[in-house]
Design an enzyme around this catalytic site. Structure first.
Site, PDB file in Angstrom:
ATOM      1  N   ASP A  33       0.856  -1.192   0.000  1.00  0.00           N
ATOM      2  CA  ASP A  33       0.000   0.000   0.000  1.00  0.00           C
ATOM      3  C   ASP A  33       0.891   1.241   0.000  1.00  0.00           C
ATOM      4  O   ASP A  33       1.921   1.261   0.670  1.00  0.00           O
ATOM      5  CB  ASP A  33      -0.895  -0.014   1.258  1.00  0.00           C
ATOM      6  CG  ASP A  33      -2.165   0.804   1.077  1.00  0.00           C
ATOM      7  OD1 ASP A  33      -2.042   2.002   0.747  1.00  0.00           O
ATOM      8  OD2 ASP A  33      -3.250   0.255   1.277  1.00  0.00           O
ATOM      9  N   SER A  77      -6.868   1.308  -4.717  1.00  0.00           N
ATOM     10  CA  SER A  77      -7.504   2.381  -5.499  1.00  0.00           C
ATOM     11  C   SER A  77      -8.235   3.308  -4.549  1.00  0.00           C
ATOM     12  O   SER A  77      -8.844   2.844  -3.584  1.00  0.00           O
ATOM     13  CB  SER A  77      -8.537   1.828  -6.497  1.00  0.00           C
ATOM     14  OG  SER A  77      -9.163   2.904  -7.186  1.00  0.00           O
ATOM     15  N   LYS A  93      -4.239   5.631 -12.893  1.00  0.00           N
ATOM     16  CA  LYS A  93      -2.991   4.856 -12.952  1.00  0.00           C
ATOM     17  C   LYS A  93      -3.104   3.536 -12.194  1.00  0.00           C
ATOM     18  O   LYS A  93      -2.659   2.501 -12.664  1.00  0.00           O
ATOM     19  CB  LYS A  93      -1.826   5.692 -12.411  1.00  0.00           C
ATOM     20  CG  LYS A  93      -1.372   6.762 -13.402  1.00  0.00           C
ATOM     21  CD  LYS A  93      -0.296   7.667 -12.837  1.00  0.00           C
ATOM     22  CE  LYS A  93       1.054   7.016 -12.840  1.00  0.00           C
ATOM     23  NZ  LYS A  93       2.110   7.988 -12.410  1.00  0.00           N
ATOM     24  N   ASN A 101       0.678  -4.221 -13.349  1.00  0.00           N
ATOM     25  CA  ASN A 101       1.777  -4.672 -12.476  1.00  0.00           C
ATOM     26  C   ASN A 101       1.340  -5.826 -11.574  1.00  0.00           C
ATOM     27  O   ASN A 101       2.098  -6.783 -11.362  1.00  0.00           O
ATOM     28  CB  ASN A 101       2.291  -3.514 -11.615  1.00  0.00           C
ATOM     29  CG  ASN A 101       3.078  -2.511 -12.437  1.00  0.00           C
ATOM     30  OD1 ASN A 101       3.716  -2.882 -13.428  1.00  0.00           O
ATOM     31  ND2 ASN A 101       3.021  -1.253 -12.053  1.00  0.00           N
ATOM     32  N   GLY A 104       1.101  -8.865 -13.659  1.00  0.00           N
ATOM     33  CA  GLY A 104       2.451  -9.335 -13.998  1.00  0.00           C
ATOM     34  C   GLY A 104       3.075 -10.098 -12.841  1.00  0.00           C
ATOM     35  O   GLY A 104       3.706 -11.144 -13.027  1.00  0.00           O
ATOM     36  N   TYR A 147     -12.588   6.691 -12.310  1.00  0.00           N
ATOM     37  CA  TYR A 147     -12.708   5.438 -11.549  1.00  0.00           C
ATOM     38  C   TYR A 147     -13.380   4.371 -12.410  1.00  0.00           C
ATOM     39  O   TYR A 147     -12.872   3.254 -12.546  1.00  0.00           O
ATOM     40  CB  TYR A 147     -13.525   5.712 -10.294  1.00  0.00           C
ATOM     41  CG  TYR A 147     -13.671   4.551  -9.341  1.00  0.00           C
ATOM     42  CD1 TYR A 147     -12.576   4.023  -8.664  1.00  0.00           C
ATOM     43  CD2 TYR A 147     -14.930   3.990  -9.087  1.00  0.00           C
ATOM     44  CE1 TYR A 147     -12.719   2.973  -7.763  1.00  0.00           C
ATOM     45  CE2 TYR A 147     -15.076   2.940  -8.183  1.00  0.00           C
ATOM     46  CZ  TYR A 147     -13.977   2.443  -7.523  1.00  0.00           C
ATOM     47  OH  TYR A 147     -14.126   1.407  -6.634  1.00  0.00           O
ATOM     48  N   THR A 177     -20.378  -0.945   0.146  1.00  0.00           N
ATOM     49  CA  THR A 177     -20.049  -1.727   1.336  1.00  0.00           C
ATOM     50  C   THR A 177     -19.683  -0.764   2.462  1.00  0.00           C
ATOM     51  O   THR A 177     -19.145   0.311   2.201  1.00  0.00           O
ATOM     52  CB  THR A 177     -18.886  -2.681   1.012  1.00  0.00           C
ATOM     53  OG1 THR A 177     -19.275  -3.531  -0.073  1.00  0.00           O
ATOM     54  CG2 THR A 177     -18.510  -3.548   2.199  1.00  0.00           C
TER      55      THR A 177
END
Ligand code: UDP
Length: 311
Positions: A33, A77, A93, A101, A104, A147, A177
């Protein structure tokens, strides 16, 4: 052999609940994070757990992790409309480069990948309730587009990795939520209303309050996510509580449950605010044998209790 789960966004609201859930099940948990909207204090109760590692890193940049990883859960996010309006480029991004990423990483580790997608892929829906085969009604260039489009791209990328590389992927479309470990200043309806009610301040209902949402308690959601992760299903699955209400009803319920003296005030409706939202959870019921169990009064009372500890 102990399994290892890597959770991006692991210090956020949903991510921190997932870190705790998987630790209690004897899994090694790596939390990644950058703390843009997450809070390290959400992890206080597990920070010294022997099977827990926190790595401060922005998943929108390259990542290398030593050792085996069996599952990659991509939750990083901004998720509150107030946050993605504040951080539009970071939101785009992390949904695009961050998903690339994280995929990957899952690919080199031969790990199962789970994407935290969203009901926002349906935009301001023209089909109600929303089943997974509805393609949505999204304004790509509005304030929420950063978003919505990032998550739509993330879903496309996730299924491209599945089809091209044969990766085992899961896509959870998470509806509204709520619960403990949301931030007091989160900006979303439930934390706003509870914070305002506890201070006897005006409850800010946007628009006429007749727009609807369907609110799911966090423990129900994390159980659904866990079932999806361990399922063999690769297409999107809605996870949420179909119990739909207007925002005005929610505001009145929060006032009642907190015993607050707050009055309701009406403020401008944000642009592109969806008018209705309710998950069709037939797929989750069938494939995961999952459905939410916590009714909104019980869930709100638990959340109110948590917010009182923040005062
Ligand atoms: N909302 C509101 N008052 C607030 C915050 C939000 O009336 O202080 C409304 C918002 O306009 C939307 C609904 O509550 O119609 C849910 O908003 P939230 O930000 O919680 O999440 P969204 O479902 O829009 O992503």
């Amino acid at each position: 052999m102990m399994k290892t789960i890597l959770i991006t966004g692991g210090s956020g609201f949903i991510g921190s609940h997932l870190c705790k859930l998987f630790l209690t099940e004897g899994t090694q948990v790596i939390c990644v994070d950058n703390l843009l909207t997450g809070s390290i204090s959400n992890l206080n109760s597990i920070s010294k757990h022997p099977n827990f590692v926190f790595t401060k890193h922005d998943i929108s940049t390259d990542i290398e992790i030593e050792g085996p990883v069996n599952y990659v859960l991509h939750f990083a996010s901004p998720a509150s409309p107030a946050d993605y309006e504040r951080y539009p480029i970071q939101t785009l991004k992390v949904g695009s480069l961050g998903t690339h990423n994280a995929l990957g990483l899952a690919k080199v580790k031969k790990a199962v990948f789970l994407l935290a997608s969203t009901s926002e892929v349906y935009g301001d829906p023209l089909v109600h309730p929303q089943p997974e085969d509805y393609w949505g009604n999204v304004n790509p260039i509005g304030p929420r587009g950063v978003y919505d489009e990032a998550k739509r791209f993330a879903e496309a990328m996730t299924l491209a990795y599945h089809r091209t590389h044969g990766m085992d992927v899961k896509i959870a479309r998470i509806f509204n939520t709520y619960g403990p470990y949301m931030r007091r200043n989160d900006g979303r309806a439930i934390p706003n209303f509870i914070s305002q009610a506890l201070l006897n301040e005006p409850i800010t209902v946007f628009g006429n309050g007749l727009q609807t949402r369907s609110f799911c308690y966090i423990d129900d959601l994390t159980q659904g996510l866990r079932s999806l992760l361990y399922s063999d299903f690769n297409e999107p699955v809605n996870l949420g509580n179909p119990n739909e209400m207007t925002l005005l009803e929610l505001a009145k319920l929060v006032i009642e449950l907190t015993g607050s003296k707050s009055k309701i005030v009406f403020q401008a409706l944000p642009q592109d605010d969806p008018r209705v939202r309710q998950p069709d959870i037939s797929r989750a019921r069938k494939i995961l044998a999952w459905e939410p169990k916590v009714d909104v009064r019980t869930g709100l009372l638990k959340t109110i209790q948590y917010f009182k500890t923040l005062e």
